[in-house]
Design an enzyme around this catalytic site. Structure first.
Site, PDB file in Angstrom:
ATOM      1  NE  ARG A 238      -4.403  -0.816   0.149  1.00 56.92           N
ATOM      2  CZ  ARG A 238      -4.656  -1.908  -0.578  1.00 56.92           C
ATOM      3  NH1 ARG A 238      -3.718  -2.416  -1.355  1.00 56.92           N
ATOM      4  NH2 ARG A 238      -5.838  -2.496  -0.538  1.00 56.92           N
ATOM      5  CD  GLU A 267      -2.074   3.245  -5.331  1.00 57.51           C
ATOM      6  OE1 GLU A 267      -0.892   2.952  -5.130  1.00 57.51           O
ATOM      7  OE2 GLU A 267      -2.974   2.406  -5.486  1.00 57.51           O
ATOM      8  CG  HIS A 285      -2.504  -0.913  -6.456  1.00 60.72           C
ATOM      9  ND1 HIS A 285      -2.862  -0.103  -5.406  1.00 60.72           N
ATOM     10  CD2 HIS A 285      -2.665  -2.189  -6.014  1.00 60.72           C
ATOM     11  CE1 HIS A 285      -3.229  -0.849  -4.370  1.00 60.72           C
ATOM     12  NE2 HIS A 285      -3.113  -2.121  -4.728  1.00 60.72           N
TER      13      HIS A 285
HETATM   14  C1  DGY Z   1      -5.825  -5.650  -2.421  1.00 61.16           C
HETATM   15  O1  DGY Z   1      -6.565  -6.625  -2.594  1.00 61.16           O
HETATM   16  O2  DGY Z   1      -5.737  -5.066  -1.365  1.00 61.16           O
HETATM   17  C2  DGY Z   1      -5.055  -5.220  -3.617  1.00 61.16           C
HETATM   18  O3  DGY Z   1      -4.199  -4.191  -3.336  1.00 61.16           O
HETATM   19  C3  DGY Z   1      -6.005  -4.844  -4.715  1.00 61.16           C
HETATM   20  O4  DGY Z   1      -5.379  -5.120  -5.895  1.00 61.16           O
END
Ligand code: DGY
Length: 326
Positions: A238, A267, A285
């Site tokens: 993240r 982002e 991502h």
């Molecule tokens: C999640 O599932 O948290 C991922 O980052 C989404 O792609």
């Protein structure tokens, strides 16, 4: 009458077909993210929502949709949802664990390999017509095999990354607020280290924890200084866990060697400093983005939503106590 559900972003046909068997479905198949006002307006008469990490589900929004019983996130991470507010308002929140573990671990590994072997830089070089021929010192990278891998955050994905690392005969050290049981450490061939020990020893540092106030800027200027100048940082979990401005400075002045990044602060507006650097591999991502996994995530969220809306307890409920608050 069927319960009413909003799907906030584009999903797969089979997800919509399944949902339509149980709910009256309204969906945003144009896939343009709904602004907070539009989201609130479209949720006003809904019993459930299948949403994504691009949707902010906060107390203000929840206050404007009193019928809502379930927020089914199509993601394992749920920092876009105010879980305490959901619980207080009797709204169940769910996520999609398990189905994306291997796929996300693969991407972390892909970033590690690509960064170590300068793959995106190499490709750009060829595309720019600069390749004149083979030479001994061309695009020298670093080895992944037999290197020391430091994993910070040893949950599901961290553990699968550790298993992948065995194939590369890496030495694995890890840090997590909760130390693993001895038999799991043994199976993963992973040794517990303090955060500082890990930063000082690892050739590759992979971050694999959720974003929350406690993990905000977990890696900043001070932590980057503790890493080896030859080390590579991988963040595919993240944005916000790394202080991106500090990372750009560290990549520029050689505090660390390189970084492989799939997630960014703020982002999709990433810090433009990254674009000037050759020693980063950047991805938008896509950690969980394989055809099979994204389909599985959407279907998992759909099943969670339907379970909640038909009186059951969703398999992946994050706040089971919410049920008694409605
Ligand atoms: C999640 O599932 O948290 C991922 O980052 C989404 O792609």
């Amino acid at each position: 009458m069927k319960p009413k559900l909003l799907v906030t972003r584009e999903v797969f046909d089979e997800t919509l077909d399944y949902l339509a068997q149980h709910c009256e479905v309204e969906s945003n198949q144009q896939d343009i993210p709904l602004d907070p006002g539009t989201l609130a307006q479209r949720l006003r008469d809904k019993d459930g929502v299948a949403c994504c990490l691009t949707d902010r589900i906060d107390d203000q929004l929840l206050a404007s949709c009193p019928q809502l019983k379930v927020v089914a996130n199509i993601a394992v991470g749920y920092n876009n949802i105010d879980l305490a507010a959901c619980t207080a308002r009797g709204v169940m929140a769910t996520n999609t664990p398990e189905v994306l573990t291997d796929t996300t671990a693969d991407l972390a590994f892909a970033l590690m390999l690509a960064t170590a072997r300068r793959l995106t830089e190499a490709e750009a070089y060829i595309r720019a017509g600069q390749w004149q021929g083979w030479h001994l010192k061309q695009m020298l990278g670093v080895d992944v095999h037999h290197a020391t891998l430091g994993i910070i955050g040893m949950g599901r994905i961290g553990r699968v990354i550790a298993r992948r690392a065995q194939g590369f005969e890496m030495r694995v050290i890890y840090h997590d607020p909760v130390r693993l049981a001895a038999d799991i450490e043994q199976r993963l061939k992973a040794t517990y280290a303090s955060k500082d020990e890990l930063l000082a020893q690892a050739d590759f540092v992979i971050l694999q924890m959720p974003y929350m106030p406690q993990t905000h800027h977990l890696i900043g200027a001070a932590e980057l200084k503790k890493m080896k100048p030859s080390a590579i940082l991988i963040n595919s979990t993240r944005g916000g866990i790394v202080d991106d401005a500090a990372l750009i400075r560290a990549l520029k002045d050689g505090t660390i060697r390189a970084a492989g990044l799939d997630t960014f602060e703020g982002e999709p507006q990433l810090n433009p400093g990254f674009l000037e650097l050759k020693n980063v591999v950047l991805a938008p991502h896509i950690g969980s983005s394989t055809e099979a996994t994204r389909r599985a995530m959407a279907m998992t969220a759909a099943k969670n939503a339907v379970a909640a809306l038909t009186g059951g307890t969703p398999p992946n409920v994050l706040n089971p106590e919410a049920k008694s608050n409605k």
